[in-house]
Design an enzyme around this catalytic site. Structure first.
Site, PDB file in Angstrom:
ATOM      1  N   GLY A 260       0.761  -1.226   0.119  1.00 51.73           N
ATOM      2  CA  GLY A 260      -0.030   0.142  -0.052  1.00 51.73           C
ATOM      3  C   GLY A 260       0.810   1.285   0.072  1.00 51.73           C
ATOM      4  N   GLU A 263       6.662   3.847   5.073  1.00 51.27           N
ATOM      5  CA  GLU A 263       6.659   5.208   5.849  1.00 51.27           C
ATOM      6  C   GLU A 263       7.950   5.820   6.016  1.00 51.27           C
ATOM      7  OE1 GLU A 263       6.304   1.851   6.812  1.00 51.27           O
ATOM      8  OE2 GLU A 263       7.106   1.361   8.624  1.00 51.27           O
ATOM      9  N   GLU A 297       0.785   5.718   7.564  1.00 50.87           N
ATOM     10  CA  GLU A 297       2.330   6.242   7.124  1.00 50.87           C
ATOM     11  C   GLU A 297       2.845   7.129   8.208  1.00 50.87           C
ATOM     12  OE1 GLU A 297       3.520   3.544   5.796  1.00 50.87           O
ATOM     13  OE2 GLU A 297       1.465   2.927   4.980  1.00 50.87           O
ATOM     14  N   HIS A 300       3.443   6.126  11.753  1.00 55.54           N
ATOM     15  CA  HIS A 300       4.703   5.325  11.632  1.00 55.54           C
ATOM     16  C   HIS A 300       5.813   6.129  12.113  1.00 55.54           C
ATOM     17  CE1 HIS A 300       4.056   1.186  10.903  1.00 55.54           C
ATOM     18  NE2 HIS A 300       3.448   1.450   9.540  1.00 55.54           N
TER      19      HIS A 300
END
Ligand code: 0A1
Ligand code: ZN
Length: 876
Positions: A260, A263, A297, A300
């Protein structure tokens, strides 16, 4: 040909740390030359230095002196250096890369003429030679040099510190990341990309620059992602007190990407699917996906980057926690109730089968062959449920105290799941040692619950928990988990009760399970009650309670906990599908489902959130309905379809008025065809109504859709709903609608993925043939994971056709696995997992057919490590 596994129990601290990594990438037409200069800190007692690498090695120097080839050995992608100094030294490694030939999409690769990296988990070793393990954290400086016309944009992690022109039409940029990070968070992008700029004022007053990079043609589709990022930044400040740390946050969208998004510190790289969205090309669900992946993300940066994983076994430390955080973000943004139901349904559809199959593993696996295979539903989704259980047990305040202590103790470190659990326990003064079992035991626990009213008016709940055996472990211990419970009287009103431990009077409690069998006394109940159990899906388990259909109808009509209310309906649907299955097996007439339909009358007419109504009217997915063994997926498919047909017919008079009500409500909203949670909720109900109308009267409805498609299809959510509804009808007008759709969006790669998915999910008899033909469609590319997932991944989940009784579906997928494996092992392994994991639970005939395809794959000597690990686990 068994493969070598790595084991958690073998973990040893690194013998060589690396303080600084200075990288220089010289990008040329046919190759990229990389020089890595590393400041190495040997640890006491260090043996020979071992580095991972698979790039072409041009030379190595220690403290500026080039090593003769006799000073190092390279075997199985491990480079062993003899006689390096015991004191800190400088190691220089020169490599040569061929990004245009790299179809694995790991390391440095080319897509659409631009260069991108993907280093998690072990991609950095495809760039240079390095320990490439997450507990070696360094300060990175990256210089990129390239042709200025072809690669006007040069990006890496951190802040840009220098740049300018070079001779021969080339230019350079230097990036410095002041935060120590593991190699898997390294990133670089070079290419011709258009930049959309914005900014965010952080809580500490700093102005953070935001830059989104896309192909120029896609720049008009990033606005929603940019806004989502700003919402996520604000939310992390207000809910978790976490502020962004660099001066710039960059997001780059790329069409060729294995997952997907990623990060990388300060430079996220995203699959275009999770950045680009406008109402014309993206559905409401796609918008939700963009919002949550952008948030994921971003989150993260603290849970993953500032505090990272000691080793890859700890992956759920960052992923489970970050999924929990993105779920909470989405829930706080809108409709917490429906989001929670979606989370639970998703887990049951995708993770429960994993936990009941050959790949079952705890959220912290004990071993792996190929780490790429462990970015699983278990690590991510069950991992998030485990984090949610801390939250349920400790409450929001207790959980936040735990988070605070976690960051106080571990900022800048690479740590373990035990460190996280210790922070939660210590911050709250509680003993969570038994809770550790969630990290070591796989399998979905089963709770068998019964209840009775004592003569003294107390209600007693008896709970027996069992954790089923999994291939990795047979005997399991009882786990600690919260069971959120309430009681309803015969009118559906909440019944208050007292807790024996403190006498508190309450209408809801969290029972703490710790033993294989336990009894809980709820005092002062004094009347017949129906328990509402596992409220909010308080633990990732299966729960059985001997409810009567009437009790389930009562819960479905009145339970004030949305999950428990929905679950009562799901249990009724499960019973109805099971009854259909039995009837089909016996060649008997199908039952009339009177109890279910009577209970659903309430739902159809209820004045509730339309998205909630839509999920209440949706039966469990086929994957949720599979029994433990001897599965006939085709019969199950027909049993579920027959229920949907009956549902469509039973409420035939209701769908049109309901659809009109939803249409009127949708159109009353400002900018109604744009994405908004309210509009999306109405549209989800509209799409349900449409599919039901198509089922109830296909001929008439298809004619209507065919004639009025353009006025009905005001945005992609409408188009998607209409096309899905007509997609199963064997009629040339369906083909014409699909063809027009493909033509209309011929220049939109992400929409063509939808076209391929429609072809592959159809129930029509010609689907296998159409899927095969689609392989030579000009827009299909076996090198593009999105395309492979859309066409072949979708077909692998089309149980009617995949499980064709003659084995043709299995053969087709096995052929595609073989082709894909040569290009992209990760994508091939995913395809095997999706299509073949059910093998040992199938009825004998299909099991034998599937097994024979798997055995042929296993016999291929050139099969990748990724694919082989999955194939061998299924065959084991
Ligand atoms: N850490 C990312 C997931 C990810 C993992 C591996 C990748 O390439 C093989 C890419 C992304 C996340 O959780 O979003
Ligand atoms: Zn993640």
């Amino acid at each position: 040909m068994s493969q070598t596994a790595k084991f958690l129990k073998d973990y040893r601290a690194p013998e060589y740390l690396i303080e600084r990594v200075d990288l220089c990438f010289d990008v040329f037409d046919g190759h990229t030359a990389v020089t890595a200069v590393m400041r190495v800190l040997p640890q006491t007692g260090a043996g020979a230095m071992r580095l991972h690498g698979s790039a072409e090695l041009l030379g190595i120097s220690v403290d500026g002196r080039r090593l003769p080839e006799s000073a190092y050995r390279l075997a199985n992608e491990v480079l062993t250096l003899d006689g390096t100094p015991a004191q800190p030294f400088e190691l220089t490694v020169q490599t040569k890369l061929y990004p245009h030939d790299n179809t694995t999409l790991m390391g440095l690769y080319q897509s659409g003429g631009n260069l991108y990296t993907q280093c998690e988990p072990e991609g950095f070793r495809k760039i240079t030679f390095h320990p490439d393990r997450p507990d070696v954290m360094s300060i990175y400086t990256t210089e990129i040099r390239a042709d200025k016309a072809r690669f006007p944009v040069l990006l890496a992690n951190g802040n840009r510190t220098d740049g300018g022109d070079l001779p021969n039409g080339r230019h350079f940029a230097v990036w410095h990341d002041p935060f120590a990070k593991p190699s898997y968070l390294f990133a670089l992008v070079a290419g011709d990309l258009s930049c959309t700029r914005d900014s965010f004022r952080a809580a500490d007053g700093r102005e953070i620059a935001i830059e989104f990079y896309t192909r120029a043609a896609d720049a008009d589709k990033v606005a929603f992602a940019v806004q989502s990022l700003k919402h996520a930044m604000k939310w992390d400040e207000s809910r978790f007190g976490l502020v962004y740390d660099l001066d710039i946050y960059m997001v780059v969208a790329v069409g060729d990407f294995n997952m997907g998004a990623m990060e990388n510190k300060g430079l996220n790289i995203f699959n275009t699917k999770y950045v680009l969205a406008d109402a014309r090309t993206a559905t409401d669900a796609d918008f939700d996906g963009v919002e949550s992946v952008i948030a994921h993300e971003y989150f993260h940066n603290w849970t993953g980057n500032r505090v990272t994983c000691r080793d890859w076994f700890q992956l759920s430390l960052k992923e489970g926690l970050t999924v929990f955080r993105d779920q909470e973000f989405s829930a706080d943004r809108n409709s917490r109730a429906v989001r929670r139901i979606h989370n639970a349904a998703f887990l049951r559809r995708h993770q429960f089968p994993e936990d009941a199959g050959p790949m079952a593993h705890p959220i912290r696996p004990a071993s792996y062959v190929e780490m790429n295979n462990f970015y699983t539903m278990t690590v991510y989704e069950k991992g998030a449920e485990v984090v949610r259980m801390y939250h349920t047990l400790l409450g929001e305040d207790g959980f936040q105290k735990g988070m605070k202590l976690y960051f106080q103790r571990h900022d800048g470190q690479a740590v373990t799941c035990d460190d996280f659990r210790a922070a939660m326990a210590d911050a709250n003064g509680v003993d969570l040692s038994q809770f550790a079992l969630w990290y070591s035991q796989a399998g979905t626990p089963v709770l068998d619950v019964s209840g009775s009213l004592r003569d003294n008016g107390d209600y007693v709940l008896r709970v027996r928990q069992t954790v089923p055996p999994t291939p990795d472990m047979v005997e399991k211990q009882p786990m600690m988990m919260p069971l959120k419970t309430a009681l309803l009287d015969e009118n559906g009103d909440a019944v208050r009760f007292r807790l024996p431990e403190n006498g508190a009077d309450t209408a809801e409690t969290v029972l703490l399970l710790t033993e294989a069998e336990q009894e809980f006394v709820l005092q002062g109940v004094n009347r017949a009650v129906t328990p509402s159990l596992l409220r909010g899906f308080s633990a990732p388990v299966r729960l059985n309670f001997p409810y009567t259909d009437q009790q389930l109808a009562l819960l479905l009509a009145h339970d004030d906990d949305p999950f428990a209310r929905w679950e009562a309906g799901q249990t009724l649907y499960r019973r109805a599908v099971a009854a259909n299955e039995t009837a089909l097996a016996d060649n008997a007439p199908l039952p009339d489902h009177a109890a279910l339909f009577a209970a659903l009358e309430h739902v159809v007419r209820a004045d509730i959130d339309p998205a909630f109504k839509a999920v209440l009217l949706t039966p469990p997915a086929e994957e949720e309905l599979w029994r433990a063994s001897d599965i006939d997926p085709v019969r199950l498919h027909h049993a579920r379809e027959a229920l949907l047909d009956a549902l469509a017919r039973h409420f035939a008079e209701d769908w049109l008025p309901l659809n009109l009500q939803a249409k009127t409500a949708e159109e009353a909203l400002p900018d109604c065809y744009a994405y908004s949670p309210e509009a999306a909720a109405w549209r989800s109900l509209r799409n349900l109504c449409r599919s039901m109308m198509l089922r109830a009267a296909p001929a008439e409805q298809l004619e209507y859709v065919f004639e009025h498609y353009d006025e009905m299809a005001q945005n992609m959510s409408h188009e998607w709903g209409l096309l899905n509804a007509v997609n199963h009808i064997d009629d040339p007008r369906r083909d014409a609608l699909l063809a027009r759709f493909a033509e209309k969006f011929a220049d939109q790669a992400l929409v063509l993925d939808k076209y391929f998915a429609l072809i592959a999910c159809s129930r029509r008899a010609d689907t296998p043939q159409c899927v095969r033909e689609a392989l030579s469609h000009p827009a299909f590319a076996p090198t593009n994971p999105n395309k492979v997932r859309a066409l072949l991944g979708t077909f692998a989940r089309n149980h009617l056709h995949l499980h064709a009784a003659d084995g043709a579906g299995y053969r087709f997928i096995a052929e595609r696995v073989r082709e894909t494996d040569v290009l992209n092992p990760q994508t091939a392994a995913d395809l095997v997992r999706a299509a073949f994991s059910l093998c040992c639970r199938l009825e004998p005939h299909r099991r034998a057919l599937m097994k024979s395809e798997l055995e042929k794959l296993a016999a291929l000597p050139e099969l990748s490590k990724d694919t082989r690990e999955i194939v061998e686990k299924i065959l084991a």
